[in-house]
Each structure stands twice: as C-alpha cells, then as structure tokens.
Enzyme design. Structure first.
Site, mmCIF file in Angstrom:
data_model
loop_
_atom_site.group_PDB
_atom_site.id
_atom_site.type_symbol
_atom_site.label_atom_id
_atom_site.label_comp_id
_atom_site.label_asym_id
_atom_site.label_seq_id
_atom_site.Cartn_x
_atom_site.Cartn_y
_atom_site.Cartn_z
ATOM 1 N N TRP A 50 7.782 -9.737 11.988
ATOM 2 C CA TRP A 50 7.547 -9.993 10.572
ATOM 3 C C TRP A 50 6.205 -9.396 10.118
ATOM 4 O O TRP A 50 5.936 -8.235 10.350
ATOM 5 C CB TRP A 50 7.665 -11.484 10.266
ATOM 6 C CG TRP A 50 9.050 -12.036 10.483
ATOM 7 C CD1 TRP A 50 9.458 -12.893 11.454
ATOM 8 C CD2 TRP A 50 10.240 -11.728 9.720
ATOM 9 N NE1 TRP A 50 10.805 -13.152 11.357
ATOM 10 C CE2 TRP A 50 11.310 -12.467 10.302
ATOM 11 C CE3 TRP A 50 10.509 -10.935 8.606
ATOM 12 C CZ2 TRP A 50 12.611 -12.414 9.807
ATOM 13 C CZ3 TRP A 50 11.815 -10.892 8.117
ATOM 14 C CH2 TRP A 50 12.845 -11.614 8.707
ATOM 15 N N SER A 51 5.337 -10.166 9.505
ATOM 16 C CA SER A 51 4.179 -9.564 8.823
ATOM 17 C C SER A 51 3.064 -9.107 9.745
ATOM 18 O O SER A 51 2.107 -8.481 9.271
ATOM 19 C CB SER A 51 3.609 -10.531 7.781
ATOM 20 O OG SER A 51 4.458 -10.567 6.653
ATOM 21 N N VAL A 52 3.150 -9.364 11.048
ATOM 22 C CA VAL A 52 2.231 -8.685 11.958
ATOM 23 C C VAL A 52 2.408 -7.173 11.816
ATOM 24 O O VAL A 52 1.485 -6.397 12.072
ATOM 25 C CB VAL A 52 2.467 -9.159 13.410
ATOM 26 C CG1 VAL A 52 1.719 -8.290 14.407
ATOM 27 C CG2 VAL A 52 2.000 -10.610 13.564
ATOM 28 N N LYS A 81 2.332 -5.565 9.189
ATOM 29 C CA LYS A 81 1.369 -5.063 8.201
ATOM 30 C C LYS A 81 0.112 -4.501 8.868
ATOM 31 O O LYS A 81 -0.516 -3.578 8.345
ATOM 32 C CB LYS A 81 0.985 -6.180 7.231
ATOM 33 C CG LYS A 81 2.090 -6.579 6.250
ATOM 34 C CD LYS A 81 1.616 -7.680 5.326
ATOM 35 C CE LYS A 81 2.627 -7.987 4.238
ATOM 36 N NZ LYS A 81 3.845 -8.640 4.757
ATOM 37 N N TYR A 123 -0.513 -12.275 -2.207
ATOM 38 C CA TYR A 123 0.084 -11.682 -1.023
ATOM 39 C C TYR A 123 1.276 -10.777 -1.349
ATOM 40 O O TYR A 123 2.265 -11.217 -1.913
ATOM 41 C CB TYR A 123 0.503 -12.788 -0.064
ATOM 42 C CG TYR A 123 0.946 -12.317 1.290
ATOM 43 C CD1 TYR A 123 0.188 -11.392 2.001
ATOM 44 C CD2 TYR A 123 2.110 -12.807 1.873
ATOM 45 C CE1 TYR A 123 0.576 -10.978 3.255
ATOM 46 C CE2 TYR A 123 2.506 -12.403 3.123
ATOM 47 C CZ TYR A 123 1.749 -11.482 3.817
ATOM 48 O OH TYR A 123 2.143 -11.064 5.060
#
Length: 376
Positions: free
Chosen positions: A67-69, A71, A157
């Site tokens: 997921w957002s790791v 980014k 966010y």
C-alpha cells in the site's frame, strides 16, 4: 514459538522474537522484517503463511502489496532526478508538465506534490477502480482540475493521486514511466526485489492482502476533507491492479526489499555499495513542507519531501533526522539518517484498526530495533 526464518546479527535477536510473537499470537498471518545498518542487512527474517487458510508458507521471496509504503519508492525517484539537476523541487510543476497549469495551478511546485500540499487529494469526480489502470486518463483529469485549497498552505493526504502526480513529472522529465525508472535506476542497481507493477510471471509468489474484519464499532469519524474515490483491499487481488502502475499504493515487495531501497536515505544517499544520492540529496527529504493537522487524515502530521518526518506527536522515533511512512493495513518503513538505520515491516494481514503510524506489530518491531542500538 512460531518458526521464523532468516538471519540476524548478534544483539538483534529481539527483533526476530517480536516477529515470532506476532505470528504466534495470530496478530500476523505472514510477515517479514528487515533492519539495515549503513546500507547492509542486520536483520532479515520472515515467517507465517501467504494465505488466510495457512496452507502456503511465507517464503524468502514472497511479495505482497505494501500500500502507501509505495509512496516512498515514488518519492525516491523524484529525489534522485532532483539530485542530478534534471528536476527542481521548487520549480512549478507546469515547467515539466505544461497542461498542469490549468485551473489556477501555475504556481504549484513539485515539492507541493511530494509534501501533500498541492490541494489535489482526489479527483473532482470519483474514479472507478478500472480508471486507475488508465494512466493518461488519471493524469489528464488531475491536470485539468482546480486545487481544493490554496496549494502550499496545508497538507491533505494525496492517498491515490500522489503517485500519478509525481509519476507524470518523472515521465515528463526522463521519458520513462515511474515504474520503468524505478526498476532501472533504483531497484536494479540495488538488487532490490521491489516492483511498481507485478507481471504474471511473479503471481506464484504473491501473497494477497487479507482484509481486516469490518464492524460498525470500527467505523472512523469522517475526515475534514473526505476522499471520493474508493478502493477496497479486495481490489488489490485483481490481476489488472497488479499489471497497472498505481504508484501511490500498488507496490510489491517484502521487508528486505523495502529496507534495501530506503536504506539509501538512512545511509546518506548510498546503500549496498551503490550511491544513488549525494548527502545533500538524501537530506532534502527533511525539508518541512507541512506541520499541522492534515486536512484528509484529520491527524497532526509533519511532512517533508515525500515522507513523514519525526515530530512531537510521535514518541516512537528517538532521533530528529528520521523519515517514515506506513501503508494501509500495517506495513511501515523508517529511515533514520542519524542512526544510519532503516527498519521495515511488511505483512499480509491488515490491522484491526486505523492508526497514523503503524500498529503494535510494526511499532514493536521498530522499538526492538532501537533497543538493539541501545537508543531506547
């Protein structure tokens, strides 16, 4: 105690034991943990199962959605281009992507995209999941719309949009998609098994995300600025999702590969004998872009360039020059430039509640790593 596989240096056995305890208790189904010091592995452990039925053991090369790791991988690409002089973080986005100047966005800077302050946390009209597979559509719509607040004044966010925004800037600068650039300029040189798309030849080692149990009591209050495009954990099971580039949330790896990449920041621009950034280029991420209550998450956050930064609201991280981010469900990475340490935790079972940084599984791993250094 549950069997955990891998290696660890003397003094780091507690990190292994934390993972084993999480698996033994049922908090985790399958997971991996890595700690890198000065760009070299100090801990590389994994255990549990790839599937909810616990029939397929989690292997050394198992990968899952972080997921957002993801980014942090996308941000690192932009930092590398900026360090090379091909991209200026304080330049208007429209310098590289002229169409982006529409609807009053001519003053939005590249750093605003990376710091979640651009005012584009979602599309004006919510997209279907299949629309996220269409890069040209997703980026063209963002280029045309107006910001939801004055850019640069606050963070909100950019959960899904940040990957398209930063990725399109990267594509305009170097002529390659963000996934291709990452593979050729980051993962390849570092020998890191992390991917911004996952081809069919990799499906045999993919561990699907296991959604958390949903209940009415677990419902969170609505955020100040609600998002409109809805993604579910089950969307990540789709082959189309894995084949597309959705570089804010659809990255695939394990703790070893996450730490191998992000230890570049912790090591002042170098890891594993390869230098990807200058010291100044690595420290550029520490430049504060926003510090206050995030308009989308509704929680106090300090954002740097592409990463969350340490703050008084986080009592887990002892050193000031530390950046981090976590993923929906629990995966988390911390890059500590003072200790030259990177810690990563990646799992397939989503956490039971929402947190701003990790949950007790990931935070217990991070705390154990710092105790191994004698700093907690």
């Amino acid at each position: 105690m549950t069997m955990v596989h891998g290696t660890w240096r003397d003094g780091f056995a507690e990190v292994r034991d934390v993972l084993a305890a999480n698996l033994e208790s049922g908090l985790d189904v399958g997971a991996s943990v890595a700690v890198y010091l000065d760009g070299e592995p100090a801990v590389d452990v994994w255990g549990g199962y790839e599937d909810a039925a616990r029939t397929r053991p989690w292997r050394r090369d198992t990968v899952t959605t972080v997921w957002s790791v993801t980014k942090t991988m996308t941000a690192l690409c932009a930092l590398i281009l900026a360090d090379r002089g091909a991209l200026r973080l304080d330049a208007p986005v429209a310098r590289y992507w002229p169409e982006f100047a529409a609807a009053g966005k001519d003053g939005v800077e590249v750093r605003h995209l990376l710091g979640h302050t651009a005012g584009l946390p979602d599309w004006d009209e919510p997209l279907a999941v299949e629309d996220l597979y269409d890069w040209d559509k997703a980026t063209a719509l963002l280029a045309r719309q107006a910001p939801w607040w004055t850019p640069g004044t606050a963070s909100g966010y950019h959960a899904l949009t940040q990957g398209y925004l930063v990725g399109e800037v990267v594509r305009r600068v170097c002529g390659r998609s963000i996934g291709t650039f990452f593979a050729e300029e980051v993962a390849g040189p570092l020998g890191a098994d992390f991917h911004l798309t996952l081809g069919p030849e990799q499906d045999h080692r993919f561990a699907p995300i296991i959604p958390r149990e949903r209940s009415a009591s677990a419902a969170a209050p609505p955020p100040p600025v609600p998002l409109r495009t809805i993604v579910t954990p089950e969307d990540s099971w789709r082959a189309g999702w894995r084949r597309a580039e959705i570089p804010a949330v659809a990255g695939y790896g394990n703790a070893r590969s996450v730490a191998a990449v992000q230890s570049v920041l912790a090591g002042g621009g170098a890891a594993g004998g390869r230098r990807l950034l200058s010291e100044a280029g690595a420290r550029a991420t520490l430049s504060v872009q926003a510090d206050g209550v995030d308009l989308v998450l509704g929680a106090p956050l300090r954002f740097g360039v592409g990463y969350g930064l340490n703050s008084t609201d986080i009592d887990l991280l002892p050193n000031p020059d530390t950046c981090w981010w976590d993923g929906w469900g629990g995966s988390v990475v911390v890059a500590d430039l003072d200790a030259r340490m990177c810690v990563a935790y990646v799992m397939n079972r989503m956490r039971a509640r929402e947190y701003v940084i990790g949950d007790r599984r990931g935070t217990s791993v991070i705390a154990a790593a710092y105790r191994a250094l004698g700093t907690r």
